[in-house]
Write a protein that holds these residues in place. Structure first.
Motif, mmCIF file in Angstrom:
data_model
loop_
_atom_site.group_PDB
_atom_site.id
_atom_site.type_symbol
_atom_site.label_atom_id
_atom_site.label_comp_id
_atom_site.label_asym_id
_atom_site.label_seq_id
_atom_site.Cartn_x
_atom_site.Cartn_y
_atom_site.Cartn_z
ATOM 1 N N UNK A 51 0.833 -1.203 0.000
ATOM 2 C CA UNK A 51 0.000 0.000 0.000
ATOM 3 C C UNK A 51 0.875 1.263 0.000
ATOM 4 N N UNK A 52 0.210 2.413 -0.025
ATOM 5 C CA UNK A 52 0.894 3.703 -0.062
ATOM 6 C C UNK A 52 0.651 4.438 1.244
ATOM 7 N N UNK A 53 1.722 4.950 1.856
ATOM 8 C CA UNK A 53 1.603 5.636 3.141
ATOM 9 C C UNK A 53 2.321 6.974 3.086
ATOM 10 N N UNK A 54 1.789 7.928 3.834
ATOM 11 C CA UNK A 54 2.423 9.235 4.011
ATOM 12 C C UNK A 54 3.279 9.167 5.271
ATOM 13 N N UNK A 55 4.563 9.509 5.150
ATOM 14 C CA UNK A 55 5.510 9.281 6.251
ATOM 15 C C UNK A 55 5.981 10.564 6.925
ATOM 16 N N UNK A 56 5.352 11.699 6.601
ATOM 17 C CA UNK A 56 5.760 12.956 7.226
ATOM 18 C C UNK A 56 6.482 13.862 6.254
ATOM 19 N N UNK A 57 6.367 15.139 6.509
ATOM 20 C CA UNK A 57 7.036 16.140 5.675
ATOM 21 C C UNK A 57 8.539 16.099 5.923
ATOM 22 N N UNK A 58 9.355 16.255 4.871
ATOM 23 C CA UNK A 58 10.801 16.346 5.104
ATOM 24 C C UNK A 58 11.090 17.464 6.104
ATOM 25 N N UNK A 59 11.943 17.179 7.054
ATOM 26 C CA UNK A 59 12.230 18.151 8.104
ATOM 27 C C UNK A 59 11.440 17.928 9.372
ATOM 28 N N UNK A 60 10.477 17.009 9.336
ATOM 29 C CA UNK A 60 9.680 16.714 10.530
ATOM 30 C C UNK A 60 10.280 15.543 11.294
ATOM 31 N N UNK A 61 9.977 15.484 12.590
ATOM 32 C CA UNK A 61 10.389 14.337 13.376
ATOM 33 C C UNK A 61 9.688 13.070 12.929
ATOM 34 N N UNK A 62 8.448 13.217 12.431
ATOM 35 C CA UNK A 62 7.708 12.054 11.936
ATOM 36 C C UNK A 62 8.464 11.367 10.812
ATOM 37 N N UNK A 63 9.142 12.161 9.967
ATOM 38 C CA UNK A 63 9.863 11.577 8.835
ATOM 39 C C UNK A 63 11.074 10.764 9.278
ATOM 40 N N UNK A 64 11.533 10.960 10.514
ATOM 41 C CA UNK A 64 12.583 10.122 11.078
ATOM 42 C C UNK A 64 11.990 8.884 11.742
#
Length: 333
Positions: A150-163
């Protein structure tokens, strides 16, 4: 889930806040903020926050207003950013005086090795971040393993979520390489763009790390009906590889209308400053966090997050600024 138990209904936010503060501050004789004149306070202070609709920016706005209102700074403003990683860069390059950031993001940035004069130090842990794995209620997805293919959104670049998100995907035995066994397609979308993609079916899940409830998620839930996946089974693998930054926390029933309680992964959110920030400003900011904690609770909070000396000093592996450590010792007598 084994070991889970029914929780009592949440008290009203202000009731919980007062109870938490009473417990945290019991036995303390709290002083007024240290005397400060216009000549010994910074003229301008900037607090790096996060995305509109998220807890980071809301907290940063409240803190900036309180810093100015109580004379810690002549003028204080909050800065909208992509999140933790952006905030750390703003802090270390001198574009921000204070920044909120996830503990795992700050630890990774510190591990890179900063010159001692501009190192990262903590003012305190300001709240717990809850990792939301958001799905549409009618998606049929019931656990994180079902995100394969599936396709998931992993956070905006620069966000802690993206880590944090790639670590979660890895801990689940999935891969961010589409087309492989257990592979998922990942898109670098932040909170608002990710929710829009979830609405129109462009993504199947959105990862977001923030407070409970997050206002933008609550609004989207009213429109389309959302749910959350239990991420707590990933904790052993996360902690084994990355350390003790991750905790098992509960998004309680009622945090989002009609959504039952779900366990997830929590990460401490820290208020940080540079190690070369003057001690008087740090000391007065600590006093503000303790004495005026009730002014710093975002309106969207249920009251399950509040400031107390005991929680403020729990900064994982990030060292407290020396002036902050001294201020907490003074407040504890």
């Amino acid at each position: 889930m084994p070991g889970a138990r029914a929780l009592p209904p949440l008290p009203p936010r202000r009731t919980a806040l007062k109870a938490g503060l009473a417990a945290g501050l019991s036995g303390l004789l709290l002083p007024a903020l240290s005397a400060c004149t216009p000549t010994d306070r910074p003229g301008t202070v900037t607090v790096a926050g996060g995305e509109p609709g998220g807890f980071y920016l809301e907290f940063a706005e409240l803190l900036a207003a309180a810093l100015q209102r109580h004379g810690v700074a002549g003028e204080a403003t909050a800065l909208a950013t992509g999140g933790s990683l952006d905030n750390l860069e703003h802090l270390l390059t001198g574009k921000a005086t204070f920044a909120v950031a996830l503990a795992d993001s700050a630890a990774q940035r510190t591990a890179v090795g900063d010159p001692p004069a501009v190192g990262l130090t903590a003012v305190g842990k300001v709240y717990e971040n809850y990792v939301h794995c958001v799905i549409r209620h009618n998606s049929g997805i019931r656990d994180i393993g079902a995100l394969a293919g599936r396709t998931v959104a992993i956070g905006e670049p620069g966000s802690g979520t993206s880590l944090t998100t790639p670590r979660l995907i890895e801990a689940a035995g999935l891969s961010s390489t589409a087309g492989t066994a257990g592979g998922v397609t990942v898109l670098s979308l932040g909170l608002n763009a990710g929710l829009a993609a979830l609405r129109d079916g462009t993504v199947d899940a959105l990862f977001w790390s923030g407070g409970v409830p997050t206002a933008a998620i609550a609004a989207a839930h009213d429109d389309v009906g959302l749910g959350f996946l239990d991420l707590s089974p990933l904790l052993p693998a996360l902690r084994a590889k990355y350390g003790v930054f991750y905790d098992r926390v509960l998004i309680p029933a009622g945090a989002y209308e009609g959504i039952p309680a779900v366990w997830t992964v929590g990460v401490a959110n820290l208020l940080l400053c540079r190690s070369d920030l003057d001690g008087q400003t740090v000391k007065r900011t600590v006093e503000l966090l303790v004495v005026h904690a009730e002014e710093l609770i975002p309106r969207s909070s249920l009251g399950i997050q509040f400031l107390s000396p005991e929680s403020l000093i729990n900064t994982a592996s990030l060292p407290l600024h020396p002036a902050a450590a001294a201020a907490y010792r003074e407040l504890h007598g």
